[in-house]
Design an enzyme around this catalytic site. Sequence first.
Site, PDB file in Angstrom:
ATOM      1  N   ASP A  80       0.828  -1.207   0.000  1.00  0.00           N
ATOM      2  CA  ASP A  80       0.000   0.000   0.000  1.00  0.00           C
ATOM      3  C   ASP A  80       0.866   1.263   0.000  1.00  0.00           C
ATOM      4  O   ASP A  80       0.457   2.323   0.449  1.00  0.00           O
ATOM      5  CB  ASP A  80      -0.963  -0.010   1.196  1.00  0.00           C
ATOM      6  CG  ASP A  80      -0.207  -0.069   2.523  1.00  0.00           C
ATOM      7  OD1 ASP A  80       1.039  -0.189   2.499  1.00  0.00           O
ATOM      8  OD2 ASP A  80      -0.861   0.014   3.575  1.00  0.00           O
TER       9      ASP A  80
ATOM     10  N   HIS B  72      24.409   5.984 -18.433  1.00  0.00           N
ATOM     11  CA  HIS B  72      23.395   6.164 -17.389  1.00  0.00           C
ATOM     12  C   HIS B  72      23.637   5.173 -16.250  1.00  0.00           C
ATOM     13  O   HIS B  72      22.776   4.377 -15.891  1.00  0.00           O
ATOM     14  CB  HIS B  72      21.977   6.033 -17.968  1.00  0.00           C
ATOM     15  CG  HIS B  72      21.507   7.289 -18.636  1.00  0.00           C
ATOM     16  ND1 HIS B  72      20.314   7.386 -19.315  1.00  0.00           N
ATOM     17  CD2 HIS B  72      22.069   8.519 -18.732  1.00  0.00           C
ATOM     18  CE1 HIS B  72      20.175   8.630 -19.783  1.00  0.00           C
ATOM     19  NE2 HIS B  72      21.240   9.327 -19.454  1.00  0.00           N
TER      20      HIS B  72
ATOM     21  N   ASP C 273      26.640  13.308 -12.515  1.00  0.00           N
ATOM     22  CA  ASP C 273      25.631  13.874 -13.422  1.00  0.00           C
ATOM     23  C   ASP C 273      24.343  13.880 -12.620  1.00  0.00           C
ATOM     24  O   ASP C 273      23.783  12.815 -12.332  1.00  0.00           O
ATOM     25  CB  ASP C 273      25.512  12.994 -14.674  1.00  0.00           C
ATOM     26  CG  ASP C 273      24.492  13.531 -15.678  1.00  0.00           C
ATOM     27  OD1 ASP C 273      23.707  14.437 -15.333  1.00  0.00           O
ATOM     28  OD2 ASP C 273      24.468  13.017 -16.819  1.00  0.00           O
TER      29      ASP C 273
ATOM     30  N   ASP D  66      20.402  20.012 -14.770  1.00  0.00           N
ATOM     31  CA  ASP D  66      21.049  18.787 -15.264  1.00  0.00           C
ATOM     32  C   ASP D  66      22.518  19.130 -15.534  1.00  0.00           C
ATOM     33  O   ASP D  66      22.836  19.693 -16.577  1.00  0.00           O
ATOM     34  CB  ASP D  66      20.325  18.328 -16.544  1.00  0.00           C
ATOM     35  CG  ASP D  66      20.945  17.063 -17.145  1.00  0.00           C
ATOM     36  OD1 ASP D  66      21.763  16.423 -16.469  1.00  0.00           O
ATOM     37  OD2 ASP D  66      20.582  16.734 -18.297  1.00  0.00           O
TER      38      ASP D  66
ATOM     39  N   HIS E 232      26.890   9.812 -27.822  1.00  0.00           N
ATOM     40  CA  HIS E 232      25.588  10.453 -27.527  1.00  0.00           C
ATOM     41  C   HIS E 232      25.554  11.841 -28.136  1.00  0.00           C
ATOM     42  O   HIS E 232      26.534  12.304 -28.717  1.00  0.00           O
ATOM     43  CB  HIS E 232      25.329  10.483 -26.015  1.00  0.00           C
ATOM     44  CG  HIS E 232      26.344  11.256 -25.213  1.00  0.00           C
ATOM     45  ND1 HIS E 232      26.422  12.629 -25.216  1.00  0.00           N
ATOM     46  CD2 HIS E 232      27.329  10.828 -24.381  1.00  0.00           C
ATOM     47  CE1 HIS E 232      27.394  13.011 -24.401  1.00  0.00           C
ATOM     48  NE2 HIS E 232      27.978  11.936 -23.903  1.00  0.00           N
TER      49      HIS E 232
ATOM     50  N   HIS F 139      20.239  18.536 -25.022  1.00  0.00           N
ATOM     51  CA  HIS F 139      18.786  18.429 -25.177  1.00  0.00           C
ATOM     52  C   HIS F 139      18.147  19.656 -24.568  1.00  0.00           C
ATOM     53  O   HIS F 139      18.790  20.411 -23.837  1.00  0.00           O
ATOM     54  CB  HIS F 139      18.292  17.154 -24.484  1.00  0.00           C
ATOM     55  CG  HIS F 139      18.818  16.985 -23.082  1.00  0.00           C
ATOM     56  ND1 HIS F 139      18.224  17.550 -21.986  1.00  0.00           N
ATOM     57  CD2 HIS F 139      19.939  16.358 -22.610  1.00  0.00           C
ATOM     58  CE1 HIS F 139      18.927  17.252 -20.892  1.00  0.00           C
ATOM     59  NE2 HIS F 139      19.984  16.539 -21.244  1.00  0.00           N
TER      60      HIS F 139
ATOM     61  N   HIS G 230      14.539  15.989 -20.138  1.00  0.00           N
ATOM     62  CA  HIS G 230      14.629  15.965 -21.606  1.00  0.00           C
ATOM     63  C   HIS G 230      13.332  16.590 -22.109  1.00  0.00           C
ATOM     64  O   HIS G 230      12.347  15.909 -22.357  1.00  0.00           O
ATOM     65  CB  HIS G 230      14.806  14.537 -22.143  1.00  0.00           C
ATOM     66  CG  HIS G 230      16.109  13.919 -21.699  1.00  0.00           C
ATOM     67  ND1 HIS G 230      16.352  12.577 -21.738  1.00  0.00           N
ATOM     68  CD2 HIS G 230      17.242  14.464 -21.208  1.00  0.00           C
ATOM     69  CE1 HIS G 230      17.573  12.325 -21.280  1.00  0.00           C
ATOM     70  NE2 HIS G 230      18.132  13.458 -20.944  1.00  0.00           N
TER      71      HIS G 230
ATOM     72  N   GLU H 193      26.674  19.109 -23.430  1.00  0.00           N
ATOM     73  CA  GLU H 193      27.294  18.034 -22.651  1.00  0.00           C
ATOM     74  C   GLU H 193      28.103  17.039 -23.488  1.00  0.00           C
ATOM     75  O   GLU H 193      27.780  15.848 -23.545  1.00  0.00           O
ATOM     76  CB  GLU H 193      26.228  17.279 -21.862  1.00  0.00           C
ATOM     77  CG  GLU H 193      24.997  16.838 -22.651  1.00  0.00           C
ATOM     78  CD  GLU H 193      24.008  16.053 -21.787  1.00  0.00           C
ATOM     79  OE1 GLU H 193      24.452  15.108 -21.114  1.00  0.00           O
ATOM     80  OE2 GLU H 193      22.815  16.375 -21.805  1.00  0.00           O
TER      81      GLU H 193
ATOM     82  N   TYR I 203      34.639   8.846 -23.874  1.00  0.00           N
ATOM     83  CA  TYR I 203      34.538   7.654 -23.034  1.00  0.00           C
ATOM     84  C   TYR I 203      35.350   6.516 -23.647  1.00  0.00           C
ATOM     85  O   TYR I 203      35.471   6.428 -24.874  1.00  0.00           O
ATOM     86  CB  TYR I 203      33.074   7.180 -22.926  1.00  0.00           C
ATOM     87  CG  TYR I 203      32.108   8.293 -22.620  1.00  0.00           C
ATOM     88  CD1 TYR I 203      31.734   8.568 -21.311  1.00  0.00           C
ATOM     89  CD2 TYR I 203      31.591   9.092 -23.647  1.00  0.00           C
ATOM     90  CE1 TYR I 203      30.854   9.611 -21.029  1.00  0.00           C
ATOM     91  CE2 TYR I 203      30.722  10.131 -23.375  1.00  0.00           C
ATOM     92  CZ  TYR I 203      30.352  10.393 -22.067  1.00  0.00           C
ATOM     93  OH  TYR I 203      29.493  11.419 -21.799  1.00  0.00           O
TER      94      TYR I 203
ATOM     95  N   ARG J 229      32.655  13.692 -19.005  1.00  0.00           N
ATOM     96  CA  ARG J 229      31.572  14.504 -19.591  1.00  0.00           C
ATOM     97  C   ARG J 229      31.510  15.796 -18.794  1.00  0.00           C
ATOM     98  O   ARG J 229      31.723  15.790 -17.570  1.00  0.00           O
ATOM     99  CB  ARG J 229      30.233  13.745 -19.514  1.00  0.00           C
ATOM    100  CG  ARG J 229      29.036  14.536 -20.014  1.00  0.00           C
ATOM    101  CD  ARG J 229      27.791  13.664 -20.266  1.00  0.00           C
ATOM    102  NE  ARG J 229      27.199  13.085 -19.080  1.00  0.00           N
ATOM    103  CZ  ARG J 229      27.259  11.814 -18.745  1.00  0.00           C
ATOM    104  NH1 ARG J 229      27.917  10.960 -19.508  1.00  0.00           N
ATOM    105  NH2 ARG J 229      26.692  11.372 -17.645  1.00  0.00           N
TER     106      ARG J 229
ATOM    107  N   GLU K 126      28.815  19.088 -18.451  1.00  0.00           N
ATOM    108  CA  GLU K 126      27.467  19.489 -18.874  1.00  0.00           C
ATOM    109  C   GLU K 126      27.019  20.757 -18.152  1.00  0.00           C
ATOM    110  O   GLU K 126      27.009  20.810 -16.923  1.00  0.00           O
ATOM    111  CB  GLU K 126      26.481  18.347 -18.564  1.00  0.00           C
ATOM    112  CG  GLU K 126      25.032  18.688 -18.862  1.00  0.00           C
ATOM    113  CD  GLU K 126      24.070  17.512 -18.649  1.00  0.00           C
ATOM    114  OE1 GLU K 126      24.380  16.624 -17.833  1.00  0.00           O
ATOM    115  OE2 GLU K 126      23.023  17.497 -19.315  1.00  0.00           O
TER     116      GLU K 126
HETATM  117  N1  GLY Z   1      21.335  13.238 -16.979  1.00  0.00           N
HETATM  118  C1  GLY Z   1      20.835  12.807 -18.218  1.00  0.00           C
HETATM  119  C2  GLY Z   1      21.338  13.648 -19.291  1.00  0.00           C
HETATM  120  O1  GLY Z   1      22.346  14.286 -19.137  1.00  0.00           O
HETATM  121  O2  GLY Z   1      20.753  13.781 -20.316  1.00  0.00           O
HETATM  122 MN    MN Z   2      22.992  15.026 -17.266  1.00  0.00          MN
HETATM  123 MN    MN Z   3      21.624  16.172 -19.992  1.00  0.00          MN
END
Ligand code: GLY
Ligand code: MN
Ligand code: MN
Length: 457
Positions: free
Chosen positions: A33, A225, A242, A253, A332, A336, A343, A376, A380, A414, A416
């Site tokens: 529940d 991820h 991240d 983000d 990638h 975004h 996103h 970003e 890698y 990375r 960002e």
């Molecule tokens: N944290 C997910 C992205 O950077 O898109």
């Molecule tokens: Mn991110």
């Molecule tokens: Mn992002």
Amino acid sequence: MDTFLQHRLAVSRKLPDGLILLAGGSPVLRNGDVCHPFRQGSDFLYLSGVEEPDCWVLIDPKRRRHTLFIPKVDSTHRVWLGHVPSPDEARKAYGFQRALQTHRLASVLRRARRGYRVLYADKAAQRRMAGIDAGACRGLTARPAALRDALDCLRAVKDAGELALLRRASSVTGLAFRAAMASVRPGMFEHEVQAVFEAECRRRGLKRLAFESIVASGANSAVLHYHGNDQRIRKGSLVLIDAGAEHLGYAADITRTFPVDGRFTARQRDVYSIVLDAQKAVIDAARPGVLSADLHVRSMTMIAEGLKGLGLLKGNVSGLVEGGAVRLFYPHGIGHMLGLDVHDPSGGRKRRLPNPTKVPVRFVAKLEPGFVVTVEPGIYFIPALLDDPANRRKFRGSVHFARAEAFRGFGGIRIEDDVVVARSGPPLDLTDVPKEIADVELLMAIRRPSGSSRSPA
Ligand code: GLY
Ligand code: MN
Ligand code: MN
């Protein structure tokens, strides 16, 4: 309040010929529940600012009437969950002309539909409405796709009220990043760093994260991820965070990658500099009229040049980009849209454009003032890509696989930031976390008593 009222007026101007009906979210059962923590739907937040579950909004553009419907609760509910606003309190709190209890929804809708032939409501709202009163929408044709398009289009361009919310999400996230980075010591677990980050967001009043935090060290930082967050951070390794908090639904983000020991090694510095230069160049280029696809190609080109300089790629740079070799190290996109969803929608069908580049990209949009986007890029060393026999065959003329072998276990880097496209000139960067090598090392040096690199007890 005014921000959300302006959103209702804007959607009314876009869809003046129909009733606009939105169902807010309901709690979702997790197990037994116990429910998942409730998070309001993003479209509903956009048009109301209401974070309570089980509400509805009805917009009647011709009569210029906006009604908020809130659930009726009994005294048992109050015993367990405390005060629930009355319709009058909700009306004042959220700046609606009218607030009623949800049991009035069907009869209000039956009256409001006079003079309309169209209902702008998504499929879920139509289904729920049919469950309440199967005849309430009789005579109305539902146009869910038109509603989706209108909302995507409006949500793409952020107004001053939304930018203030995004700025707060980013600034708290930035402070939490600084606290987390300053806390890191070799020997700590990834989840201990995650706890510092999340505690700082919470301490500063933000209740929710925009997505699950990634705290990845060593080879884990090459898992895009990664959510394990349960490994010990070894001496000499990189740490990638991240993460982002959200404020009234608006997300931050941010990603930073830094050395656990506080000083980049020569090899870490080489790779980091390539990513940082690409990130800064793309941020500078994110101006009105520029295609998102061109920004992506620009970042790929700079990363291909950098990797060629390190001797990991060979051959002509445009061939490395168009042929896909660079994607083995940068698999990638450049970023975004960011807003109520991490996103966020990229502007609806009307804003989507053909891809003029020779590389595949997920969406192509022309940047407009008020777009908020992430930038970003990353590099890698991903065993799944570098060890794949098909990749080794296909890219043997353009990738130095033997040299890449020396980077096994290195992980990834990375960087960002969240930026607002300005009317002219470079964008406004909402992110305030050190990223220059000297600044990262300074932050890490300040936190640690000199000579000590022991993990805290
Ligand atoms: N944290 C997910 C992205 O950077 O898109
Ligand atoms: Mn991110
Ligand atoms: Mn992002």
